[in-house]
Design an enzyme around this catalytic site. Structure first.
Site, PDB file in Angstrom:
ATOM      1  N   ARG A   1       0.862  -1.188   0.000  1.00 49.39           N
ATOM      2  CA  ARG A   1       0.000   0.000   0.000  1.00 49.39           C
ATOM      3  C   ARG A   1       0.896   1.235   0.000  1.00 49.39           C
ATOM      4  O   ARG A   1       1.616   1.482   0.968  1.00 49.39           O
ATOM      5  CB  ARG A   1      -0.921   0.026   1.220  1.00 49.39           C
TER       6      ARG A   1
ATOM      7  N   ARG B   1     -14.070  -8.171   2.299  1.00 49.96           N
ATOM      8  CA  ARG B   1     -12.648  -7.978   2.000  1.00 49.96           C
ATOM      9  C   ARG B   1     -11.885  -9.243   2.377  1.00 49.96           C
ATOM     10  O   ARG B   1     -10.981  -9.691   1.669  1.00 49.96           O
ATOM     11  CB  ARG B   1     -12.075  -6.775   2.783  1.00 49.96           C
TER      12      ARG B   1
ATOM     13  N   GLN C   1     -10.088  -4.091  -3.148  1.00 48.18           N
ATOM     14  CA  GLN C   1     -11.374  -3.555  -2.707  1.00 48.18           C
ATOM     15  C   GLN C   1     -12.471  -3.900  -3.714  1.00 48.18           C
ATOM     16  O   GLN C   1     -13.557  -4.344  -3.342  1.00 48.18           O
ATOM     17  CB  GLN C   1     -11.257  -2.020  -2.574  1.00 48.18           C
TER      18      GLN C   1
ATOM     19  N   CYS D   1     -16.505   1.971   0.470  1.00 43.77           N
ATOM     20  CA  CYS D   1     -15.362   1.102   0.788  1.00 43.77           C
ATOM     21  C   CYS D   1     -14.901   1.275   2.230  1.00 43.77           C
ATOM     22  O   CYS D   1     -14.203   0.423   2.755  1.00 43.77           O
ATOM     23  CB  CYS D   1     -14.223   1.372  -0.184  1.00 43.77           C
TER      24      CYS D   1
ATOM     25  N   HIS E   1      -7.298   0.459  -6.539  1.00 44.14           N
ATOM     26  CA  HIS E   1      -7.521  -0.310  -5.303  1.00 44.14           C
ATOM     27  C   HIS E   1      -8.229  -1.621  -5.682  1.00 44.14           C
ATOM     28  O   HIS E   1      -9.389  -1.853  -5.329  1.00 44.14           O
ATOM     29  CB  HIS E   1      -8.373   0.525  -4.342  1.00 44.14           C
TER      30      HIS E   1
ATOM     31  N   ASP F   1     -17.170   7.201  -1.900  1.00 45.15           N
ATOM     32  CA  ASP F   1     -15.894   7.099  -1.177  1.00 45.15           C
ATOM     33  C   ASP F   1     -15.582   8.486  -0.612  1.00 45.15           C
ATOM     34  O   ASP F   1     -16.224   9.476  -0.999  1.00 45.15           O
ATOM     35  CB  ASP F   1     -14.783   6.624  -2.149  1.00 45.15           C
TER      36      ASP F   1
END
Ligand code: CP
Ligand code: NVA
Length: 305
Positions: free
Chosen positions: A102, A292, A132, A264, A129, A224
């Site tokens: 990340r 997830r 996700q 998310c 991402h 988001d």
């Protein structure tokens, strides 16, 4: 040959297989059965940014699959003192079976993948991402059964999550309409590719300005944060620009009656989404967060199992 998950595009051929696997692994976990296809495997997780869901779901997922995950913050690694990404990739590849990263610049994720001889998974960077979005598609599949032909409306910032969603929806034969203010559109290269995939699959991939038009006839509304990690200096401007894109009760009432609301997380309640919507009966955000775990277990088994 090793396989990476740096971009959603790397799942073009095997996304349906991974979604099926996620469903099987979730059933196994729900039944409390032991299933350890990654026994004695290790995953290195490098974090340059904070995380709750990605960190915990990858670590718990590896444990449930019989393996082990190591949390490595860049400030604790020699990477933070100038060791190159390429050298770090080579060294870690001698110890572990996969690397999750990340970071900020997408080019660094690409560089890590190029240097590593084990699979590299993008745990979020400034462009994408993908982990996700695999969990999100799995969640929609659970709730709606078939993805094809559905319409997802994305509201707000054309950021990493939006970019991967454009690709993921187009790849899954879902229509996607992203409503973003001017100047905050998704990546133009990704949008072009998503449109091409959408055309092949007979679905529309659009970026528009009007939130009302985006949510009209939507089966899923997705939002988001307006201020992503790294964008903090622009916070005041962003809160003003994005205000008309808030997912609130009025906006949700314009979508289909059985429309799902997704985020998310982490949510900034009262900014991009109201308490009433995120805690309301259309919201599936906590199932989405749980997924997830199951989706990433599927990705791990698929890439290193
Ligand atoms: N959605 C997501 O990636 O959450 P974290 O930042 O908590 O990992
Ligand atoms: N767009 C957000 C997603 C957080 C999971 C960010 O990059 O901060």
């Amino acid at each position: 040959m090793k396989r990476d998950l740096v971009s959603m595009l790397e799942l073009t051929d095997d996304l349906p297989q991974i979604l099926d696997l996620a469903s099987n692994l979730k059933n196994i976990q729900t039944a409390n059965e032991r299933h350890e296809p990654l026994k004695d495997k290790s995953l290195a997780m490098i974090f340059e940014k904070p995380s709750t869901r990605t960190r915990v779901s990858f670590e718990v997922g590896m444990t449930q699959l019989g393996g082990h995950a190591l949390y490595l913050s860049t400030s604790d690694l020699q990477l933070g003192r100038g060791e190159t990404i390429a050298d770090t990739a080579k060294v870690l590849s001698r110890y572990v079976d996969a690397i999750m990263y990340r970071g900020f610049e997408h080019s660094k994720t690409v560089e890590l993948a190029r240097g590593a001889t084990v699979p590299v998974l993008n745990g979020l960077d400034d462009l994408e991402h993908p982990c996700q979005i695999v969990a999100d598609l799995f969640t929609i599949m659970e709730k709606k059964e078939d993805l094809s032909g559905l319409k997802l409306a994305y509201l707000g910032d054309g950021n990493n999550v939006c970019n991967s969603l454009l690709l993921g929806c187009a790849m899954s034969s879902m229509n996607i309409s992203a409503a973003c203010p001017e100047g905050y559109y998704p990546d133009s290269g990704i949008l072009r590719t998503a449109k091409e995939i959408g055309e092949e699959n007979n679905v529309s991939v659009d970026v528009i300005k009007s939130p009302e038009n985006a949510v009209s006839d939507a089966d899923v509304i997705y939002t988001d944060v307006w201020v992503s990690m790294g964008d903090e200096a622009e916070k005041a401007v962003r809160l003003e620009v994005f205000a008309p894109y808030q997912v609130n009760e009025e906006l949700v009432s314009r979508a289909k009656d059985d429309c799902l609301v997704m985020h998310c997380l982490p949510a900034h309640r009262g900014e991009e989404i109201t308490n009433g919507v995120i805690d309301g009966d259309r919201s599936v955000v906590f199932d989405q967060a749980e997924n997830r775990l199951h989706a990433q277990k599927a990705i791990l088994v698929h890439l290193i199992g």
